[in-house]
Motif scaffolding. Structure first.
Motif, short mmCIF file in Angstrom:
data_model
loop_
_atom_site.label_atom_id
_atom_site.label_comp_id
_atom_site.label_asym_id
_atom_site.label_seq_id
_atom_site.Cartn_x
_atom_site.Cartn_y
_atom_site.Cartn_z
N MET A 123 0.83 -1.20 0.00
CA MET A 123 0.00 0.00 0.00
C MET A 123 0.87 1.25 0.00
O MET A 123 1.90 1.29 0.65
N PRO A 124 0.48 2.30 -0.72
CA PRO A 124 1.32 3.48 -0.85
C PRO A 124 1.26 4.39 0.35
O PRO A 124 0.45 4.25 1.25
N ILE A 125 2.15 5.38 0.33
CA ILE A 125 2.26 6.34 1.41
C ILE A 125 1.63 7.65 1.00
O ILE A 125 1.84 8.13 -0.09
N ALA A 126 0.87 8.28 1.87
CA ALA A 126 0.31 9.61 1.63
C ALA A 126 0.61 10.46 2.85
O ALA A 126 0.11 10.21 3.93
N VAL A 139 4.58 -3.99 -15.72
CA VAL A 139 5.27 -2.97 -14.92
C VAL A 139 4.36 -1.76 -14.70
O VAL A 139 4.29 -1.20 -13.59
N GLY A 140 3.63 -1.36 -15.75
CA GLY A 140 2.70 -0.26 -15.59
C GLY A 140 1.66 -0.55 -14.53
O GLY A 140 1.32 0.32 -13.71
N TYR A 141 1.16 -1.79 -14.51
CA TYR A 141 0.17 -2.17 -13.49
C TYR A 141 0.77 -2.13 -12.10
O TYR A 141 0.16 -1.65 -11.16
N ARG A 142 2.00 -2.64 -11.95
CA ARG A 142 2.65 -2.65 -10.63
C ARG A 142 2.86 -1.23 -10.11
O ARG A 142 2.67 -0.96 -8.92
N ILE A 143 3.26 -0.33 -10.99
CA ILE A 143 3.50 1.06 -10.57
C ILE A 143 2.20 1.69 -10.10
O ILE A 143 2.14 2.31 -9.04
N ARG A 144 1.13 1.54 -10.89
CA ARG A 144 -0.16 2.15 -10.51
C ARG A 144 -0.65 1.59 -9.19
O ARG A 144 -1.24 2.31 -8.38
N LYS A 145 -0.43 0.30 -8.96
CA LYS A 145 -0.91 -0.35 -7.74
C LYS A 145 -0.25 0.20 -6.49
O LYS A 145 -0.85 0.21 -5.40
N GLU A 146 0.97 0.70 -6.62
CA GLU A 146 1.72 1.20 -5.46
C GLU A 146 1.45 2.67 -5.17
O GLU A 146 1.83 3.16 -4.10
N LEU A 147 0.82 3.39 -6.07
CA LEU A 147 0.68 4.83 -5.93
C LEU A 147 -0.62 5.23 -5.24
O LEU A 147 -1.58 4.46 -5.19
N ARG A 148 -0.65 6.48 -4.75
CA ARG A 148 -1.85 7.04 -4.17
C ARG A 148 -2.88 7.34 -5.27
O ARG A 148 -2.55 7.40 -6.45
#
Length: 358
Positions: A1-4, A251-260
């Protein structure tokens, strides 16, 4: 889960937005609507003042309250983990204020009951599907509550007092929804990368300009991450371009999944990606980049397709106006350092203290 803002929050899809691209469209459209909404409030204000002798001068007060509600929402909407809920709440509050004003000035006996149809246009421009259905249902409920609650006898004697504005609300939703759907399809063709479904360079130019204007007002920093896959040419040469395309999508999916929810990621071209982090300090930007690096390294894209990536990070200082050209150049130089320093690492560059992790 990402950081905000130092806290870990979920970036999973919400009930209002099952598709993250809808959220990105909403934020983009909200920025476009802000100046137009101010002019619309001005038109309504002039109309209320002109109707003062018949409706009362106090009717300008609820409009001023609605203007303040949206002004507060505009300042914070792009830094909340679930901006769609905050935006829908602000929209619903505007409907409540209109309904309250109509109720206090005569309910079904005054022409301003039809004003409940005005915010429907902005509803369809931001939301799709569930959001529009919920908003229209909410507006029709307010319409019935005001009409029957203030003067049920007048409605029974002349149902057109409710039927006409109800039909207007539904018709506006249907027509503006169809127009917006067409606009979205054409805009998606222009700003969405066909292979990965990510935003492209054209969308990046628009968003960077918007963040520059936003930072002039708020003074909040903006972090930039540039990512490049390591040895991607070897993947294409060894496994073929079909496998390479699959890696890019993964990779695009992994990046989006980690972001806010309100962070945006773009495919610059080839195997290079860029992330914009509104409100992120340089240390936080580096931490997010490290999360992305670990996520890409941790999950294989397929048999024999172990992928790593190098990252360069930079950002505008807190209190300074975001200058995309300068910040991107710093992040790009940091990416070069990460590549030349051994790859699969995060490097920071620019006027801020460099951050390096491997």
């Amino acid at each position: 889960m990402p950081i905000a803002d130092g806290r870990r929050v979920s970036s999973t899809n919400s009930w209002l937005f099952p598709d993250g691209v809808d959220r990105e469209r909403m934020l983009d459209m909200d920025l476009r609507l802000q100046p137009v909404r101010r002019y619309a409030f001005g038109v309504l204000g002039v109309a209320l003042i002109a109707c003062g002798p018949w409706l009362g001068w106090w009717t300008v007060f609820p409009l001023a309250v609605a203007s303040i509600v949206f002004k507060v929402a505009d300042r914070h909407i792009h830094s909340t983990p679930r901006p769609e809920f905050a935006m829908f709440a602000a929209w619903a509050m505007s409907q409540v204020i209109i309904a309250s004003s109509v109720a206090l000035t005569g309910g079904p006996r005054v022409a301003t009951l039809s004003w409940l149809a005005i915010p429907i246009v902005t509803l369809t421009s931001r939301f799709s599907g569930r959001g529009v259905t919920l908003g229209v249902t909410f507006s029709l409920g307010l319409l019935a509550l005001v009409a029957f609650g203030v003067d049920a006898a007048a409605v029974v004697a002349d149902p057109s007092k409710v039927l006409a504005p109800a039909a207007l609300i539904i018709s506006v939703a249907m027509l503006s929804g169809a127009l917006m759907e067409s606009d979205v399809e054409h805009r998606n063709d222009a700003v969405i990368d066909e292979l990965t479904g990510m935003l492209n360079r054209k969308a990046l130019v628009v968003r960077a300009a918007e963040l520059t204007q936003q930072s002039e007002v708020t003074g909040k920093p903006v972090g930039v991450i540039v990512c490049d896959l390591d040895g991607f040419k070897a993947i294409n040469d060894t496994h073929g371009h079909v496998a390479g395309d699959a890696v890019l999508r993964d990779v695009g999916y992994r990046i989006r999944k980690e972001l806010r929810a309100f962070d945006l990621v773009y495919r610059l071209g080839g195997e290079e990606f860029l992330v914009l982090l509104p409100g992120a300090e340089i240390d936080h930007t580096a931490a997010i980049a490290e999360q992305l690096r670990e996520a890409i390294e941790r999950e294989s894209a397929g048999p024999g397709l172990d992928v790593t990536a190098s990252f360069g990070v930079s950002g505008s200082p807190d209190g300074a106006t975001f200058d995309y050209g300068t910040v991107f150049a710093d992040a790009d130089r940091a990416l070069y350092e990460a590549k030349s320093g051994g790859r699969n690492r995060v490097c920071g560059a620019g006027p801020l203290a460099p951050v390096v992790s491997a």
